[in-house]
Design a protein around this motif. Structure first.
Motif, PDB file in Angstrom:
ATOM      1  N   ASN A 188       0.803  -1.232   0.000  1.00 53.89           N
ATOM      2  CA  ASN A 188       0.000   0.000   0.000  1.00 53.89           C
ATOM      3  C   ASN A 188       0.835   1.280   0.000  1.00 53.89           C
ATOM      4  O   ASN A 188       0.323   2.358   0.326  1.00 53.89           O
ATOM      5  CB  ASN A 188      -0.998   0.023   1.173  1.00 53.89           C
ATOM      6  N   ASN A 222      -5.086  -0.419  -1.162  1.00 59.23           N
ATOM      7  CA  ASN A 222      -5.669   0.926  -1.251  1.00 59.23           C
ATOM      8  C   ASN A 222      -6.150   1.153  -2.676  1.00 59.23           C
ATOM      9  O   ASN A 222      -5.557   0.593  -3.612  1.00 59.23           O
ATOM     10  CB  ASN A 222      -4.630   1.996  -0.907  1.00 59.23           C
ATOM     11  N   PRO A 223      -7.182   1.990  -2.867  1.00 62.58           N
ATOM     12  CA  PRO A 223      -7.657   2.231  -4.232  1.00 62.58           C
ATOM     13  C   PRO A 223      -6.509   2.671  -5.139  1.00 62.58           C
ATOM     14  O   PRO A 223      -5.754   3.571  -4.794  1.00 62.58           O
ATOM     15  CB  PRO A 223      -8.693   3.364  -4.046  1.00 62.58           C
ATOM     16  N   GLY A 224      -6.369   1.997  -6.268  1.00 62.99           N
ATOM     17  CA  GLY A 224      -5.372   2.375  -7.273  1.00 62.99           C
ATOM     18  C   GLY A 224      -3.981   1.799  -7.029  1.00 62.99           C
ATOM     19  O   GLY A 224      -3.131   1.848  -7.925  1.00 62.99           O
ATOM     20  N   GLU A 227      -3.105  -1.210  -9.349  1.00 61.32           N
ATOM     21  CA  GLU A 227      -3.122  -0.744 -10.731  1.00 61.32           C
ATOM     22  C   GLU A 227      -1.813  -0.007 -11.044  1.00 61.32           C
ATOM     23  O   GLU A 227      -1.197  -0.204 -12.090  1.00 61.32           O
ATOM     24  CB  GLU A 227      -4.319   0.194 -10.955  1.00 61.32           C
ATOM     25  N   TYR A 260      -9.889  -5.628  -9.268  1.00 64.80           N
ATOM     26  CA  TYR A 260      -9.041  -4.452  -9.477  1.00 64.80           C
ATOM     27  C   TYR A 260      -8.619  -4.489 -10.947  1.00 64.80           C
ATOM     28  O   TYR A 260      -8.605  -5.550 -11.562  1.00 64.80           O
ATOM     29  CB  TYR A 260      -7.835  -4.504  -8.528  1.00 64.80           C
ATOM     30  N   GLU A 261      -8.266  -3.328 -11.475  1.00 65.30           N
ATOM     31  CA  GLU A 261      -7.952  -3.324 -12.913  1.00 65.30           C
ATOM     32  C   GLU A 261      -6.492  -3.681 -13.156  1.00 65.30           C
ATOM     33  O   GLU A 261      -5.662  -2.813 -13.415  1.00 65.30           O
ATOM     34  CB  GLU A 261      -8.316  -1.973 -13.508  1.00 65.30           C
TER      35      GLU A 261
END
Ligand SMILES: Cc1ncc(COP(=O)(O)O)c(C=O)c1O
Length: 428
Positions: A188, A222-224, A227, A260-261
């Motif tokens: 993270n 965590n978001p992103g 990615e 998640y992408e």
């Protein structure tokens, strides 16, 4: 009869388990074949089971438990699923092992490729450890580089290359020359990844990540975060290895990579993939996978790899998991558990964090959410140990660890969860 009714409100009687625990320690070091199974962290003696069915475990003293260990991940559909049992029985009756290719292997490979879109070709092995070990070797062979990056506190099985982290993820006996080839970043924390990459430019074969950390408090990314790591790996020509041994099929049918992408170069699977049979698998683009012997020069083998009984268990499991209702059930049961617990935690302002992705969850005894290895050091292992034993005595079996992921299965009923919430809240 519910588990708690069966065990009554009295202290659990586990006399036979206690006796067997002593006896087994005389012949098997620590009394078990995998140290996480021991009760070293929570204290007391281990429990011996002789039956598992649906959402329940049965011990040799006649006690029944709601199972939230899920065999450390595999039991996604619960235990003794009739279709899986029948498939394995039929396979063993036709020959347990051939040491040659067979149709079930072909069917299973097609199903895995259909389930995880980033996998174009796959190899089956016997454990998650073998899957990650082989993926790391393949990445090294493909890139002609030696060093790998993983995250502090991440668990990727017990091969030398990945036992270079911290705490129970480290080991005596790993040659220092091997440990030097494994570098650590902080989960993270994208900057920490960038720094390791910059410092070792031109030396790195791969980055290995558990997309949701399952061994230091169940930590979602965590978001992103994933990615960005994936993108950086692609920019730098470093293979992105997703260790989905625990998260694969568990957090979603397509694994964490479908949530998640991200598009890993290599994905490692295991646990839930085999329907309870010992399994590991790794796969990715055809270009990378073709580097394996006999087409390429990277060696991986195994007498029991892709054996018919495991393939049969896996095929039956993957077919059942193709029904979206399974994931709806997993989600609603886990949400029900968390809602009940969270209401109680809020009411009493308890220093407990509930962390989960899909049906893998942690009841974390810490004042603040745990986001990386450093945070996880604040987990109150003693408070967890007390809770563990209190709920155990009422018929709830959790992993005997304050940091490892617990699991809900599709066999848990609403009533099972309601009773579990009642038991847990009474002890918090
Ligand atoms: C993320 C992850 N990778 C690898 C492994 C190793 O798998 P196995 O125990 O099947 O060797 C585990 C096991 O807990 C795991 O959780």
């Amino acid at each position: 009869m519910t588990a708690s009714a069966r065990n009554s409100d009295k202290t659990l009687l586990t006399t036979k388990s206690e006796e067997f625990s002593r006896e087994i320690a005389a012949v098997i070091p620590g009394g078990n074949d995998s140290p996480f199974r021991g009760f070293e962290e929570v204290g007391g003696h281990t429990i011996f089971f002789n039956r598992a069915l649906g959402s329940k475990l049965y011990d040799i003293d006649g006690n029944t438990y709601f199972d939230y260990l899920g065999a450390w991940g595999p039991a996604i559909l619960g235990h003794c699923v009739p279709e899986v049992v029948a498939a394995c029985q039929s396979a063993i009756a036709h020959g347990a092992v051939f040491g040659a290719p067979h149709e079930l292997e072909l069917e299973m490979a097609k199903l895995v490729i259909d389930t995880i879109p980033s996998i174009e070709k796959v190899r089956f092995v016997n454990s998650g450890t073998e899957a990650v070990m082989s993926a790391v070797r393949l990445a090294r062979g493909f890139t002609k580089k030696d060093k790998i990056v993983m995250f502090e506190g991440g668990y990727h099985g017990h091969s030398d290359a990945t036992l270079c982290s911290q705490g129970h993820q480290s080991s005596a006996g790993v040659p220092s020359s091997t440990a030097q080839e494994t570098l650590l970043a902080t989960f993270n924390d994208f900057e920490s990844v960038r720094q390791v990459f910059a410092k070792h430019r031109g030396e790195l074969a791969a980055l290995v990540v558990e997309p949701v950390c399952g061994s230091m408090g169940v930590i979602p990314p965590n978001p992103g975060f994933l990615e960005k790591v994936d993108r950086l790996c692609k920019q730098e020509g470093i293979l992105f290895i997703c260790d989905e041994v625990l998260t694969g099929l568990r957090v979603a049918r397509g694994g964490a990579q479908s949530l998640y992408e991200i598009k890993p170069d290599l994905t490692c699977l295991g646990k839930a993939l085999g329907g309870g049979m010992p399994i590991g698998a790794y796969g990715g683009s055809a270009e990378i996978m073709e580097q394996l012997l006999p087409n390429g020069d990277v060696y991986q083998a195994g007498t029991f790899s892709g054996n018919p009984v495991t393939m049969a268990g896996g095929i039956a499991t993957l077919k059942l998991l193709a029904d979206p209702l399974v994931y709806k059930t997993l989600e609603s049961r886990t949400a029900q558990l968390f809602e009940g617990l969270q209401n109680h935690i809020n009411r009493k302002s308890l220093p407990i964090q509930l962390q989960r992705v899909g049906s893998m969850f942690g009841i974390i005894f810490a004042a603040k959410p745990v986001r990386n290895w450093q945070d996880h050091l604040s987990i109150d292992a003693r408070a967890f140990a007390q809770f563990f034993h209190k709920v155990l005595s009422q018929g709830v079996y959790l992993p005997p660890s304050s940091v490892d992921a617990a699991c809900v299965s599709a066999a848990h009923s609403e009533d099972d969860i309601e009773e579990t919430v009642r038991i847990m809240c009474a002890q918090l």
